[in-house]
Every structure is written in C-alpha cells, then in structure tokens.
Design a protein around this motif. Structure first.
Motif, short mmCIF file in Angstrom:
data_model
loop_
_atom_site.label_atom_id
_atom_site.label_comp_id
_atom_site.label_asym_id
_atom_site.label_seq_id
_atom_site.Cartn_x
_atom_site.Cartn_y
_atom_site.Cartn_z
N PRO A 1 27.49 -15.98 -3.82
CA PRO A 1 28.61 -16.46 -4.34
C PRO A 1 29.97 -16.25 -3.28
O PRO A 1 30.15 -15.03 -2.89
CB PRO A 1 28.98 -15.65 -5.58
N GLY A 2 30.74 -17.17 -3.15
CA GLY A 2 31.87 -17.04 -2.59
C GLY A 2 31.85 -17.03 -0.89
O GLY A 2 32.65 -16.77 -0.10
N GLY A 3 30.59 -17.37 -0.53
CA GLY A 3 30.49 -17.65 0.84
C GLY A 3 29.59 -16.71 1.64
O GLY A 3 29.24 -15.47 1.19
N ARG A 4 29.09 -16.89 2.73
CA ARG A 4 28.27 -16.05 3.61
C ARG A 4 28.89 -14.79 3.89
O ARG A 4 28.17 -13.97 4.12
CB ARG A 4 27.71 -16.80 4.72
N ARG A 5 30.22 -14.69 4.09
CA ARG A 5 30.64 -13.55 4.55
C ARG A 5 31.03 -12.36 3.31
O ARG A 5 31.43 -11.35 3.68
CB ARG A 5 32.09 -13.90 5.25
N ARG A 6 30.73 -12.86 2.07
CA ARG A 6 30.83 -11.87 1.04
C ARG A 6 29.82 -10.87 1.03
O ARG A 6 28.54 -10.96 1.55
CB ARG A 6 30.97 -12.68 -0.27
N ARG A 7 30.05 -9.50 0.91
CA ARG A 7 29.34 -8.49 0.80
C ARG A 7 28.22 -8.61 -0.21
O ARG A 7 28.72 -8.86 -1.32
CB ARG A 7 30.06 -6.93 0.86
N VAL A 8 27.07 -8.02 0.05
CA VAL A 8 25.88 -8.13 -1.25
C VAL A 8 25.31 -6.78 -1.29
O VAL A 8 25.11 -6.10 -0.34
CB VAL A 8 24.87 -9.06 -0.67
N PHE A 9 25.27 -6.30 -2.42
CA PHE A 9 24.61 -5.03 -2.63
C PHE A 9 22.87 -5.37 -3.03
O PHE A 9 22.49 -6.09 -3.72
CB PHE A 9 24.99 -4.40 -3.92
N HIS A 10 22.27 -4.84 -1.97
CA HIS A 10 20.95 -5.03 -1.74
C HIS A 10 20.35 -3.98 -2.42
O HIS A 10 19.97 -2.88 -1.88
CB HIS A 10 20.35 -5.02 -0.27
N ALA A 11 19.91 -4.13 -3.72
CA ALA A 11 19.56 -3.17 -4.98
C ALA A 11 18.13 -2.90 -4.30
O ALA A 11 17.95 -1.40 -4.65
CB ALA A 11 19.48 -3.80 -6.25
N ASP A 12 17.23 -3.66 -3.83
CA ASP A 12 16.02 -3.22 -3.42
C ASP A 12 15.85 -2.13 -2.25
O ASP A 12 14.66 -1.29 -2.11
CB ASP A 12 15.06 -4.40 -2.96
N SER A 13 16.94 -2.17 -1.66
CA SER A 13 17.07 -1.25 -0.41
C SER A 13 17.54 0.26 -0.79
O SER A 13 17.76 1.37 -0.19
CB SER A 13 17.89 -1.64 0.72
N SER A 14 18.03 0.42 -2.10
CA SER A 14 18.48 1.61 -2.68
C SER A 14 17.43 2.45 -3.58
O SER A 14 16.96 1.74 -4.60
CB SER A 14 19.69 1.39 -3.62
N SER A 15 17.27 3.54 -3.08
CA SER A 15 16.16 4.16 -3.50
C SER A 15 16.52 5.12 -5.14
O SER A 15 15.48 5.29 -5.90
CB SER A 15 15.56 5.70 -2.75
N SER A 16 17.72 4.90 -5.38
CA SER A 16 18.56 5.52 -6.71
C SER A 16 18.69 4.40 -7.56
O SER A 16 19.09 4.81 -8.76
CB SER A 16 19.73 6.30 -6.34
N PHE A 17 18.51 3.03 -7.20
CA PHE A 17 18.71 1.86 -8.17
C PHE A 17 17.42 1.99 -9.26
O PHE A 17 16.21 1.72 -9.00
CB PHE A 17 18.63 0.84 -7.30
N SER A 18 17.94 2.10 -10.59
CA SER A 18 17.13 2.23 -11.53
C SER A 18 17.37 1.17 -12.86
O SER A 18 18.45 1.49 -13.62
CB SER A 18 16.84 3.39 -12.14
N PRO A 19 16.85 -0.07 -12.98
CA PRO A 19 17.08 -1.00 -13.87
C PRO A 19 17.10 -0.52 -15.26
O PRO A 19 16.28 0.28 -15.66
CB PRO A 19 16.39 -2.27 -13.63
N VAL A 20 18.06 -0.75 -16.19
CA VAL A 20 18.36 -0.40 -17.67
C VAL A 20 16.97 -1.38 -18.31
O VAL A 20 17.41 -2.36 -18.24
CB VAL A 20 19.27 -0.22 -18.28
N LYS A 21 16.18 -0.85 -19.05
CA LYS A 21 15.53 -1.71 -19.71
C LYS A 21 15.83 -2.42 -20.99
O LYS A 21 16.59 -1.77 -21.73
CB LYS A 21 14.14 -0.83 -20.14
N CYS A 22 15.55 -3.70 -21.30
CA CYS A 22 16.00 -4.31 -22.28
C CYS A 22 15.67 -4.06 -23.50
O CYS A 22 16.16 -4.26 -24.42
CB CYS A 22 15.66 -5.79 -22.10
N SER A 23 14.34 -3.18 -23.62
CA SER A 23 14.02 -2.64 -24.87
C SER A 23 14.59 -1.27 -25.30
O SER A 23 14.16 -0.81 -26.31
CB SER A 23 12.42 -2.42 -24.69
#
Length: 463
Positions: A141-163
C-alpha cells in the motif's frame, strides 16, 4: 479509535531534556522532526497557502470531533502490564510543511529491530504498521517506497490467537475465527473513511534510555496491517497509539517508565529544523532548578476512555471570568474538556465559544474584517497598527487553581499574508470541548497516569 492526530512524531533518539532540568534519573525520549525531511520519502507537499492549509486542518478536526463524540462513553477492558522503572524519550516537530498538521515518530519494532515512521495519535488504542506475515504476492500500500514490517523475519513476533480471551478484549477485533490457532484479526475504521486491516500480535520494541542504553519493551500489542488506505497515512507507515488504554503503547511504556509520559510541541509553523519531544519516564527536578509547572487532576473515569480529560472551572479573557454555564465543563453530563494533541484547533462547546469569541474580538474591531471561512472572525493587519498586546489574555482555569495562559499567537493565528483569525472553532451544544495542539504549543505537558495528574509549564521545547 481516532482520526489521526494532526501532529507527526519521529522517534530518532535521545537528547537532553531542558524542561525537566533532569538529574541522573534515566529517561526515554523520542524526537519530533518536521515532516518535510528525507525521512518522509519525498512525500512532503508544501501548502499552496496558509489558508488552504488551515482549511484542511479544520476539515480533519471536524472528522476527529465526530470520532471523539462517538467514542466517549465506551468502556475499555484492560490487562495489567508490568515495568521496571526505567524511562525514555523521543523528539517531536510540526508537520505543517507536509500539509497534514501531524507529527511522526521513528519507531523500532521486532527482533532484530526494523525502523518505521508512525503517526502519533493520542486517540488511538492500537500501534500498527504496514506489515507482511506469511503472505505471498502481496502488494505494498502506498507504493514501492513505503516501509514494510517483515513479521516473519522477527523472532519476537507472536500472533494473538483468535480463540484467546485477549482477542476478545482488543479493540475492533473481528468475531471470525476460522481455527483456534488462527490470528486475531482487526478492522480499524477512522472517522474520515481511512482504515487499517490486519492481525494483532505481541512484539518487542526497542528504545534508548537517557543513559544511552538500548533496551527492549516486551509484550507490546501491535497491529500487523496487510492493507490500509486514507490520506492520513500518505506520509507514514502506520500509527503509534498513545490513548489511555491498556492496549496502547503509552500505557505500556509508562508502566515501564515510572507512570508518566510528556510531550512538548514546537510552534506548528516553526522552521524545519525545530523539534520538540515525546518522553516516557519520571524525571526529578534538582534543588537548584526552579520549575514553573502547575498541576491539575486528570479525570481518569472509564466513561471518558481513551481520552485525557481535565476539569475546567472557567475561562477568563482580559482578567474577566466569562459567563459560561457550568454544565459546559461537566463531563458527567453532556460537556467536559479533553486535551488532544490529535486535534489542531481548539473547539469549544457553543456557549463557551460565543463568550470567548465576543471577548477576544471586541478590541480588534478597528481592523478591517476579512471573510475567511471556517473562521468566524478574521481581520486584515497589512495596514499596520497590530500588536499582540492589543489582544486580551486568554486563560483557562483548571481544578486545583491551575491556570493555563497560552501565548497570543496560539489563539490569534496567521492564516494568510496580512490576515489573522481567532483560531478557535465552535462545537454544537451539547458537546465536549477540545484543547487542540496549536493552543498547546510551546508548553511542556506531563501526564502522570499513576497519580491521575496533569502538569504543564511554558517551554521552548528545544535542546
């Protein structure tokens, strides 16, 4: 959740805090830098003229006012966060040059840390950024120059479970849950039609203490937005949530840093290199440093969440207390006042607005009147003769005998060459009144969330 604050904050690191007269106490600070610098990826657009700029700010402020009216009265369920007493801070500056009226922060999230520019919003619960998680063939979104957080590259990224129970407590979470292990999804809708969609996660953010030590804040709730749209985000990668909610970054950071956060806003039309700051932490004043800080109580009522409300007792102009009905200031009824760095212009409930406008405009009638909507009173000063001392002093009286006296330039504002306006707007009664960031500029504001207290004092906001 809010329409975005017309202030952009850039978190770029630590520098000494003049307003606090700090001793050796550790604090965290982030710099607020002007929004037309290289950090904004060339997105800055100078306004064609000041009047057009202010009209755009007013347009956004009315959307935000609508959002505030809709949000007040909603209760926020919260989870308790823990902290270790350290503190930190960040620099701040006006976004007027980007025709947004906002401030940005440079924010570091993930392990290893990734850097982003976020809109700092005192009315938003959620901190989110442009993000990709287990995504193939994703667009940016917003074009190729916009920064993107690559969550898969972060060892501390932990999705909250929908349950999980946590998912049910989070704001704007969706009820859909394809599988117990599926991420908790959200759909944030802003009052101007902007939106952000994605998933909630627990993450770590990196901050720099006043000692220079870099530390991680763990367990920060963030939003990984796979899609978003709206003019509010045209120069940013997401939003930094500073609202009074246990899901916001402000509450997490203050729990870590002594229960306080503060900010100092430079003049919204300051030179590009001027900056203020956003600080987290408790600072002490040495015995040889005199402080002019006044204090009043914050109304920490769940019915007022997630905004920062104060008890106004009256407004005076030229030393005369205006005849404004008390119900206008009664937050338990249909009135009340919030301090909002996310609104540019101050908006007063109609009974207060009419009294203030009449008192301020009376000594300025000698100047040629100019029609410049949406402002009700503008005048031409190109013929000379105008001096700020012609304008009576405006004072907002607060509970505890505190008295906020902004400089004249904060309420009689330049909107075009040779044209000034009384820069306060009317909110149809019943309504909550809003003290916007232009009226707040050149003051240090300290929010003591643990003790329910607001402090303020004049400040140059400089190093």
């Amino acid at each position: 959740m809010s329409f975005l604050l017309p202030i952009f904050l850039f978190l770029v690191g630590f520098f000494p805090n003049p307003a606090f007269c700090e001793n050796a106490v550790s604090s965290m600070r982030f710099e607020l830098i002007h929004s037309d610098g290289p950090e904004l990826l060339g997105t800055a657009i100078k306004p064609e003229n000041r009047l057009k700029h202010f009209r755009e700010l007013v347009h956004r402020d009315f959307y935000r006012k609508k959002m505030v009216s809709e949000m007040l009265g909603r209760r926020r369920r919260a989870t308790e966060l823990s902290g270790d007493g350290n503190s930190f801070a960040m620099p701040m500056s006006s976004g007027a040059y980007a025709r947004t009226g906002q401030y940005f922060v440079r924010f570091q999230v993930g392990t290893p840390a990734q850097k982003f520019l976020l809109v700092a919003d005192t009315g938003s619960d959620l901190t989110w950024m442009n993000c990709r998680y287990r995504c193939r063939n994703c667009t940016n979104p917003g074009g190729r120059r916009r920064r993107v957080f690559h969550a898969d590259s972060s060892s501390s990224f932990s999705p909250v479970k929908c349950s999980s129970a946590a998912c049910q407590r989070l704001p704007f979470s969706l009820t859909t849950c394809p599988a117990p292990e599926s991420p908790c999804a959200y759909d944030y809708r802003y009052a101007d039609g902007s939106y952000a969609k994605g998933i909630f996660a627990d993450e770590s953010t990196t901050v720099t203490l006043s000692s220079g030590e870099r530390v991680k804040l763990k367990g920060v709730v963030i939003g990984c937005s796979s899609s978003f749209d709206g003019s509010s985000f045209r120069a940013a990668d997401g939003v930094l949530g500073l609202a009074r909610s246990n899901h916001s970054f402000a509450v997490k950071a203050t729990d870590h840093a002594g229960g306080k956060f503060s900010y100092c806003l430079v003049d919204h039309l300051s030179p590009k290199n001027a900056s203020g700051y956003l600080s987290f932490g408790s600072a002490t004043t040495p015995s040889d440093c005199k402080s002019a800080m006044q204090h009043t109580r914050l109304l920490l009522d769940p019915l007022l969440d997630p905004f920062y409300a104060v008890q106004v007792t009256g407004i005076s102009v030229g030393g005369i207390l205006l005849p404004i009905p008390r119900v206008v200031w009664d937050a338990s009824s249909q009135g009340g006042v919030i301090l909002d760095s996310g609104s540019s212009l101050t908006m007063l409930a109609e009974p207060a607005y009419r009294a203030v406008l009449s008192a301020l405009s009376a000594p300025l009638m000698a100047f040629p009147k100019v029609d410049n909507k949406p402002f009700d009173f503008c005048f031409n000063v190109s013929g000379g003769g105008y001096k700020e001392d012609l304008v009576p002093i405006l004072a907002v009286h607060l509970d505890g005998a505190a008295r906020f006296e902004p400089p004249v330039k904060s309420y009689v504002i330049d909107v075009a060459d040779g044209v000034k306006c009384i820069g306060i707007l009317s909110a149809s009664w019943p309504a909550i009144s809003t003290i916007g960031n232009i009226l707040q500029q050149n003051f240090l504001w300290e929010f003591d969330l643990h003790n329910g207290r607001l402090g303020f004092e004049p400040s140059t906001c400089g190093p």
